[in-house]
Motif scaffolding. Sequence first.
Motif, mmCIF file in Angstrom:
data_model
loop_
_atom_site.group_PDB
_atom_site.id
_atom_site.type_symbol
_atom_site.label_atom_id
_atom_site.label_comp_id
_atom_site.label_asym_id
_atom_site.label_seq_id
_atom_site.Cartn_x
_atom_site.Cartn_y
_atom_site.Cartn_z
ATOM 1 N N UNK A 199 32.987 19.272 5.773
ATOM 2 C CA UNK A 199 34.381 19.270 6.226
ATOM 3 C C UNK A 199 35.195 20.077 5.221
ATOM 4 N N UNK A 200 35.939 21.068 5.727
ATOM 5 C CA UNK A 200 36.728 21.972 4.891
ATOM 6 C C UNK A 200 38.217 21.744 5.128
ATOM 7 N N UNK A 201 38.990 21.936 4.075
ATOM 8 C CA UNK A 201 40.443 21.974 4.233
ATOM 9 C C UNK A 201 40.820 23.328 4.843
ATOM 10 N N UNK A 202 42.086 23.463 5.214
ATOM 11 C CA UNK A 202 42.514 24.711 5.852
ATOM 12 C C UNK A 202 42.468 25.897 4.899
ATOM 13 N N UNK A 203 42.443 25.642 3.579
ATOM 14 C CA UNK A 203 42.310 26.728 2.610
ATOM 15 C C UNK A 203 40.870 26.878 2.112
ATOM 16 N N UNK A 225 32.704 19.474 -4.096
ATOM 17 C CA UNK A 225 33.876 18.820 -3.503
ATOM 18 C C UNK A 225 35.147 19.298 -4.210
ATOM 19 N N UNK A 226 36.126 19.708 -3.403
ATOM 20 C CA UNK A 226 37.393 20.194 -3.938
ATOM 21 C C UNK A 226 37.368 21.650 -4.354
ATOM 22 N N UNK A 227 36.223 22.319 -4.110
ATOM 23 C CA UNK A 227 36.099 23.723 -4.502
ATOM 24 C C UNK A 227 35.812 24.594 -3.276
ATOM 25 N N UNK A 228 36.081 25.869 -3.418
ATOM 26 C CA UNK A 228 35.758 26.842 -2.376
ATOM 27 C C UNK A 228 34.508 27.595 -2.810
#
Length: 536
Positions: A199-203, A225-228
């Motif tokens: 699951x990814x955030x919009x960024x 987690x929390x990284x791109x």
Amino acid sequence: MENGHSLQSKNKCLIISFGLIVLLQLIASPFFDQPLYVLPIAACALFNLSLFGFLHFGNPNQKIISWLIIVGSNFYILSLLFVNADFPYLFFLFFPIIISLIFSDKYLLIAMLVLTAVELIVLLRILGPYFYPVRDAKIIIHFSFLFILVMVLLFFITVKIGPQMKKLLIEKEVMSMTLSSKDGYLDLFFEHAQDAIAVFSLDQKLLAVNPAFEEVYGWKREECIGKSIQLTPPSEFVGKAERQRYLLQGRSFTNIRSKELRKNGTVFEAETTMAPIYDKNKEIVALSLITRDITEKIQAERLKIEAIKLNAIGEIAATVAHEVRNPMTSVNGFVQLMNEDPDNPYRTYTEIMENEIERINLIANEFLILSKPNIKQRKEIDVENAIIGVIDLFAEELKMRQINCSLFLAEYPSTVFGNEESLKQVFINLMKNSLEAVQDGGTISFYNSIVNHTISITLTDNGHGMDQETFKQLFIPFFTTKDGATGLGLVITKKIVLDHGGKIDFNELRKKGTELTVTFPIYSLNKSIGLATLAE
């Protein structure tokens, strides 16, 4: 009386409420006329604190806690009456009865009605003379009206509101259990799914991953987690950016074939499903990615296509070989007669014709091998013995050229089911290629191992190796880099391997020399004889 989380919440709420009331009374106790007032208040505070600790830190029966709360509040009011026997305070004994209605427990309600009635009788008979007189008749009227009103409310709540409240509480409990079970099932699905889920955030920052994601991509949860992170190779950047744009517009993608990138830099074939995630207001809040590794599926599809192609080539080859060999037999006979004639003025040409006819016959023979490999006579075969026989066949050349040829046996002896001559032909073709590739004094090695109920034979040499262009055309009929070769050796080899249920792969990443692996399904495995026994 309901059970579970709702009952625990009610108990906790009542304990906190009584605690606040007792705390206020404890604060106001210095202003009371009776100094002994502080004793029952302090005792109730300790009892209330004990109940809170028992409820918070232990795992008690919630029904017992409910009874303790109601009965404890009743005894608290009773103790206050003993300290200050004021007639209007008798009405406070009815409040535990009212509170017991919250739990919808008929046994608790009956018990409190009986207990309160007994207490009233005892108080009026024993402590009646000690009650302070009421000088104002209006107070008696007011408290009598209050008593009647409380009893009417008790009856109305018990008969009308009680069942409806119990029904609502039961429905709430069922709904809560349903929601919790749904969440539990979703958590179980997420954790145990075989496909990688992220699951990814919009960024494009990772919000959640499941264990399959860690296994497929090689990233640990705490690392990403929390990284791109980069999950696609550079060749897929354009397609990924376009899909990202459509996802933010609310579009979904199902079973898109793409190339994905692991943490270690390797690329694998995958089917991906991508979709936006919406909140209650139908706003996109996140993006989901489901990835399935289809490397083995694609390899199986390629093997199937190659098998079909090889079968088609074999059928054509059989027809061509038959049609070519018949007239060539006649032509070859006449050419030989001409070469035997001492007065033949064209001997130079007829000798060239005889050599070319031999070459045509060689190609025709290989066509026949390609069309009908001799696999009908199958039996149990020791592949390692077959390799030893092939090495012995080339022993003179190996010795003359001082080439070191080694065979490393598998952990346990094993057999495959097939045609012995065909399997020998496979290793003869591969051995010939290695001998032609290595220089004098080079090395050729066979490494055998047992992998997933297959016997894996890895052949390596330190020859000149192959470039990428050659790798791409290895199994194309008539492709060759050697002078005088037909370009059918590896095609025949691969067809024999496929006919035996195996596969052959070349290591394209090897920088020096050649490395290939041939695998066959094991027919039998003898674990009672290992390398230690063979060494003896």
